[in-house]
Write a protein that holds these residues in place. Structure first.
Motif, mmCIF file in Angstrom:
data_model
loop_
_atom_site.group_PDB
_atom_site.id
_atom_site.type_symbol
_atom_site.label_atom_id
_atom_site.label_comp_id
_atom_site.label_asym_id
_atom_site.label_seq_id
_atom_site.Cartn_x
_atom_site.Cartn_y
_atom_site.Cartn_z
ATOM 1 N N GLN A 76 0.872 -1.169 0.000
ATOM 2 C CA GLN A 76 0.000 0.000 0.000
ATOM 3 C C GLN A 76 0.911 1.222 0.000
ATOM 4 O OE1 GLN A 76 -2.581 0.176 3.410
ATOM 5 N NE2 GLN A 76 -3.745 1.908 2.610
ATOM 6 N N PRO A 77 1.489 1.534 -1.178
ATOM 7 C CA PRO A 77 2.441 2.651 -1.216
ATOM 8 C C PRO A 77 1.755 3.965 -0.843
ATOM 9 C CG PRO A 77 1.911 1.866 -3.441
ATOM 10 C CD PRO A 77 1.297 0.903 -2.493
ATOM 11 N N THR A 78 2.392 4.741 0.026
ATOM 12 C CA THR A 78 1.819 5.984 0.533
ATOM 13 C C THR A 78 2.871 7.089 0.463
ATOM 14 O OG1 THR A 78 0.466 4.671 2.036
ATOM 15 C CG2 THR A 78 0.657 7.016 2.524
ATOM 16 N N ALA A 79 2.462 8.258 -0.042
ATOM 17 C CA ALA A 79 3.400 9.374 -0.180
ATOM 18 C C ALA A 79 3.819 9.884 1.193
ATOM 19 C CB ALA A 79 2.774 10.490 -1.006
ATOM 20 N N ASP A 80 5.126 10.153 1.343
ATOM 21 C CA ASP A 80 5.662 10.671 2.604
ATOM 22 C C ASP A 80 5.334 12.156 2.737
ATOM 23 O OD1 ASP A 80 6.809 8.199 3.188
ATOM 24 O OD2 ASP A 80 8.611 8.678 2.020
ATOM 25 N N PRO A 81 5.457 12.688 3.969
ATOM 26 C CA PRO A 81 5.302 14.139 4.152
ATOM 27 C C PRO A 81 6.343 14.877 3.306
ATOM 28 C CG PRO A 81 5.385 12.997 6.275
ATOM 29 C CD PRO A 81 5.706 11.990 5.228
ATOM 30 N N GLY A 82 6.002 16.110 2.867
ATOM 31 C CA GLY A 82 6.925 16.884 2.033
ATOM 32 C C GLY A 82 6.267 17.201 0.707
ATOM 33 N N PRO A 83 7.085 17.421 -0.335
ATOM 34 C CA PRO A 83 6.492 17.734 -1.641
ATOM 35 C C PRO A 83 5.695 16.547 -2.174
ATOM 36 C CG PRO A 83 8.867 17.401 -1.849
ATOM 37 C CD PRO A 83 8.548 17.360 -0.378
ATOM 38 N N ALA A 84 4.735 16.822 -3.066
ATOM 39 C CA ALA A 84 3.942 15.747 -3.662
ATOM 40 C C ALA A 84 4.876 14.714 -4.280
ATOM 41 C CB ALA A 84 3.011 16.320 -4.718
ATOM 42 N N CYS A 85 4.497 13.458 -4.194
ATOM 43 C CA CYS A 85 5.303 12.389 -4.783
ATOM 44 C C CYS A 85 4.805 12.120 -6.201
ATOM 45 C CB CYS A 85 5.205 11.123 -3.939
ATOM 46 S SG CYS A 85 6.165 9.768 -4.640
ATOM 47 N N ILE A 86 5.671 12.413 -7.178
ATOM 48 C CA ILE A 86 5.316 12.120 -8.570
ATOM 49 C C ILE A 86 6.190 10.972 -9.023
ATOM 50 C CG2 ILE A 86 5.309 12.991 -10.933
ATOM 51 C CD1 ILE A 86 4.766 15.764 -9.804
ATOM 52 N N ASN A 87 5.576 9.911 -9.530
ATOM 53 C CA ASN A 87 6.385 8.826 -10.041
ATOM 54 C C ASN A 87 5.891 8.312 -11.378
ATOM 55 O OD1 ASN A 87 4.382 6.798 -9.291
ATOM 56 N ND2 ASN A 87 4.974 7.287 -7.188
ATOM 57 N N LEU A 88 6.799 7.631 -12.055
ATOM 58 C CA LEU A 88 6.511 7.012 -13.345
ATOM 59 C C LEU A 88 6.296 5.537 -13.058
ATOM 60 C CD1 LEU A 88 6.512 6.751 -16.443
ATOM 61 C CD2 LEU A 88 8.990 6.866 -16.397
ATOM 62 N N ALA A 89 5.065 5.056 -13.276
ATOM 63 C CA ALA A 89 4.745 3.671 -12.931
ATOM 64 C C ALA A 89 4.485 2.869 -14.200
ATOM 65 C CB ALA A 89 3.517 3.635 -12.027
ATOM 66 N N VAL A 90 5.091 1.709 -14.275
ATOM 67 C CA VAL A 90 4.919 0.831 -15.431
ATOM 68 C C VAL A 90 4.417 -0.508 -14.929
ATOM 69 C CG1 VAL A 90 6.114 -0.351 -17.317
ATOM 70 C CG2 VAL A 90 6.717 2.004 -16.747
ATOM 71 N N THR A 91 3.278 -0.965 -15.469
ATOM 72 C CA THR A 91 2.716 -2.249 -15.046
ATOM 73 C C THR A 91 2.488 -3.121 -16.271
ATOM 74 O OG1 THR A 91 0.562 -1.155 -15.110
ATOM 75 C CG2 THR A 91 1.538 -1.487 -12.949
ATOM 76 N N ASP A 92 2.763 -4.405 -16.131
ATOM 77 C CA ASP A 92 2.531 -5.285 -17.282
ATOM 78 C C ASP A 92 1.275 -6.134 -17.125
ATOM 79 O OD1 ASP A 92 3.416 -7.214 -15.539
ATOM 80 O OD2 ASP A 92 5.133 -7.843 -16.735
ATOM 81 N N ALA A 93 0.499 -5.854 -16.081
ATOM 82 C CA ALA A 93 -0.803 -6.514 -15.918
ATOM 83 C C ALA A 93 -1.586 -5.682 -14.915
ATOM 84 C CB ALA A 93 -0.624 -7.932 -15.408
ATOM 85 N N PRO A 94 -2.917 -5.777 -14.947
ATOM 86 C CA PRO A 94 -3.692 -4.975 -14.002
ATOM 87 C C PRO A 94 -3.352 -5.327 -12.550
ATOM 88 C CG PRO A 94 -5.116 -5.923 -15.696
ATOM 89 C CD PRO A 94 -3.772 -6.558 -15.850
ATOM 90 N N LEU A 95 -3.461 -4.323 -11.672
ATOM 91 C CA LEU A 95 -3.265 -4.566 -10.245
ATOM 92 C C LEU A 95 -4.455 -5.351 -9.702
ATOM 93 C CD1 LEU A 95 -2.041 -1.032 -9.087
ATOM 94 C CD2 LEU A 95 -0.768 -2.871 -10.191
ATOM 95 N N VAL A 96 -4.262 -6.019 -8.588
ATOM 96 C CA VAL A 96 -5.345 -6.765 -7.952
ATOM 97 C C VAL A 96 -5.637 -6.095 -6.617
ATOM 98 C CG1 VAL A 96 -6.123 -9.021 -7.155
ATOM 99 C CG2 VAL A 96 -4.436 -8.866 -9.017
ATOM 100 N N PHE A 97 -6.768 -5.341 -6.572
ATOM 101 C CA PHE A 97 -7.083 -4.613 -5.348
ATOM 102 C C PHE A 97 -7.847 -5.490 -4.382
ATOM 103 C CE2 PHE A 97 -6.435 -1.143 -8.330
ATOM 104 C CZ PHE A 97 -5.621 -0.329 -7.575
ATOM 105 N N ARG A 98 -7.705 -5.159 -3.091
ATOM 106 C CA ARG A 98 -8.548 -5.768 -2.067
ATOM 107 C C ARG A 98 -9.718 -4.846 -1.845
ATOM 108 N NH1 ARG A 98 -6.503 -7.135 3.490
ATOM 109 N NH2 ARG A 98 -4.887 -5.595 3.134
#
Lengths: 185, 213
Positions: free
Chosen positions: B178-200
């Motif tokens: 459950q990735p969560t952004a730390d305090p400070g500036p907004a967290c911007i990332n480049l995410a690459v997935t090769d299949a859909p995520l499986v949410f709970r």
């Protein structure tokens, strides 16, 4: 016929850059065009397409010779990257997100890279020796990575190996190659 | 910038060989712009490619090939463009997709504090930017395939550790996080997935479906 040495091919590309030397270009063409064609055929291109792209690759060598830096890569490595990119562009019709190694915005700065980089010309000789000395099962996977263009999962399936084994062989092989380059990150 | 998490060598090798598709190559190239160590790994891999090219059995060119190329040597060619030095937090390979200004992106909101911006999809592999305000994050999920996340600004944390600018997190199907952004500036990332995520959970599943995660 003896093959031109690495130094002679490197020097030929520098001569193309410096004086538009057509005799030098013929040396480079005769050596590399049939190899680039072979590489493209190995990766599934039809013979006519491979022929066209090999001609295009050598034309790119002529046009971009000024970007060739023998301290960064040998002629064969530089031409490999040209052929690889042309193939991605022409056959997969994809953009190739790429880096200009001289881009000053690279972090840490590109200038510092150049200052403390090793002499790639010499280092590549050692790398070739190390590549030839790799255990067969590691060499096979490195070679398939370049000449079969399959995802590592497909290579694993083809060889009947778990993906983890393929990945660990890649890591072992890369460690040996880096050791040969004398690079200690 | 001190980078603690690097892409796996098999990913760097697939970038060097040309096997990686555009979405994966975008992530690797963007990391390389920030990481000298991985640039050296890719340079060694490309040298291995050069060596294989040198040793490949040649295939004869057609009889008129050389003449045909000679006749084109004097054609005007596009000028060689060298990258200009830009004071930009956007790695050079990403600029072709979003320009130089990371603040100018037309973010598409997902839920409060979380937005995304799709970049490119190839062979079912998706590359997108994700922007998370501090404390915001992606609901708990596992993966059907692999996921690579390159941090551009700010940082995020999950059960596996903390990831800051330049870091690449690699997750495999067995990891639930459950990735969560730390305090400070907004967290911007480049995410690459090769299949859909499986949410709970029902709601995250629904949101995930709506936004193509």
């Amino acid at each position: 016929m003896t093959l031109p040495s690495v130094d002679r091919l490197n020097a030929a590309i520098c001569a193309i850059a410096a004086t538009r030397d057509r005799a030098a270009f013929q040396i480079v063409f005769d050596h590399f065009a049939p190899r680039v064609k072979s590489y493209l055929v190995r990766l599934g291109a039809s013979a006519p397409l491979a022929e066209d792209l090999a001609q295009e690759a050598l034309l790119t060598v002529w046009r971009k010779a000024a970007l060739f830096d023998p301290a960064r890569a040998s002629a064969s490595t530089w031409i490999f990257t040209i052929a690889r990119n042309l193939r991605i562009d022409a056959i997969r019709r994809e953009r190739r997100p790429d880096l200009d190694p001289n881009d000053p915005s690279l972090q840490p700065e590109a200038e510092r890279d150049a200052g403390d980089s090793l002499d790639w010309g010499k280092a590549e000789d050692r790398l070739r020796t190390a590549l030839a000395a790799l255990p067969k099962e590691q060499a096979e996977i490195i070679s398939l990575s370049f000449l079969a263009e399959k995802p590592h999962s497909a290579i694993a399936a083809e060889l009947g190996l778990p993906l983890g084994t393929v990945k660990s062989r890649i890591r072992l092989a890369m460690a040996r190659l880096r050791l040969a380059l004398g690079d200690s990150p | 910038m001190s980078i603690a998490h690097h892409p796996g060598e098999e990913l760097l090798l697939s970038y060097a060989s040309g096997a990686a598709n555009e979405a994966v190559a975008l992530l690797v190239a963007s990391h390389l712009a920030l990481c000298r160590q991985c640039r050296l790994v890719v340079a060694s891999s490309e040298a291995a490619g050069g060596s294989l090219l040198e040793d490949i059995p040649p295939v004869a060119m057609s009889a008129q090939a050389y003449q045909s190329v000679l006749s084109r040597l004097d054609e005007p060619a596009a000028a060689i463009v060298r990258s200009a030095h830009l004071d930009s937090s956007v790695p050079a390979p990403l600029r072709a997709y979003i320009g130089n200004d990371i603040d100018g992106i037309a973010w598409r909101p997902i839920v409060s504090g979380l937005a995304h911006y799709p970049l490119v999809t190839r062979d079912g592999v998706r590359a997108r930017l994700i922007r998370a305000e501090p404390g915001a994050g992606v609901a708990p999920h596992t993966h059907r395939g692999e996921e690579w996340t390159l941090v551009l600004t700010g940082s995020f944390s999950d059960v596996t550790g903390r990831y800051g600018p330049g870091d690449v997190q690699t997750t495999t199907p067995d990891i639930e996080h459950q990735p969560t952004a730390d305090p400070g500036p907004a967290c911007i990332n480049l995410a690459v997935t090769d299949a859909p995520l499986v949410f709970r959970g029902f709601l995250p599943k629904l949101v995930g479906k709506m936004f193509g995660f």
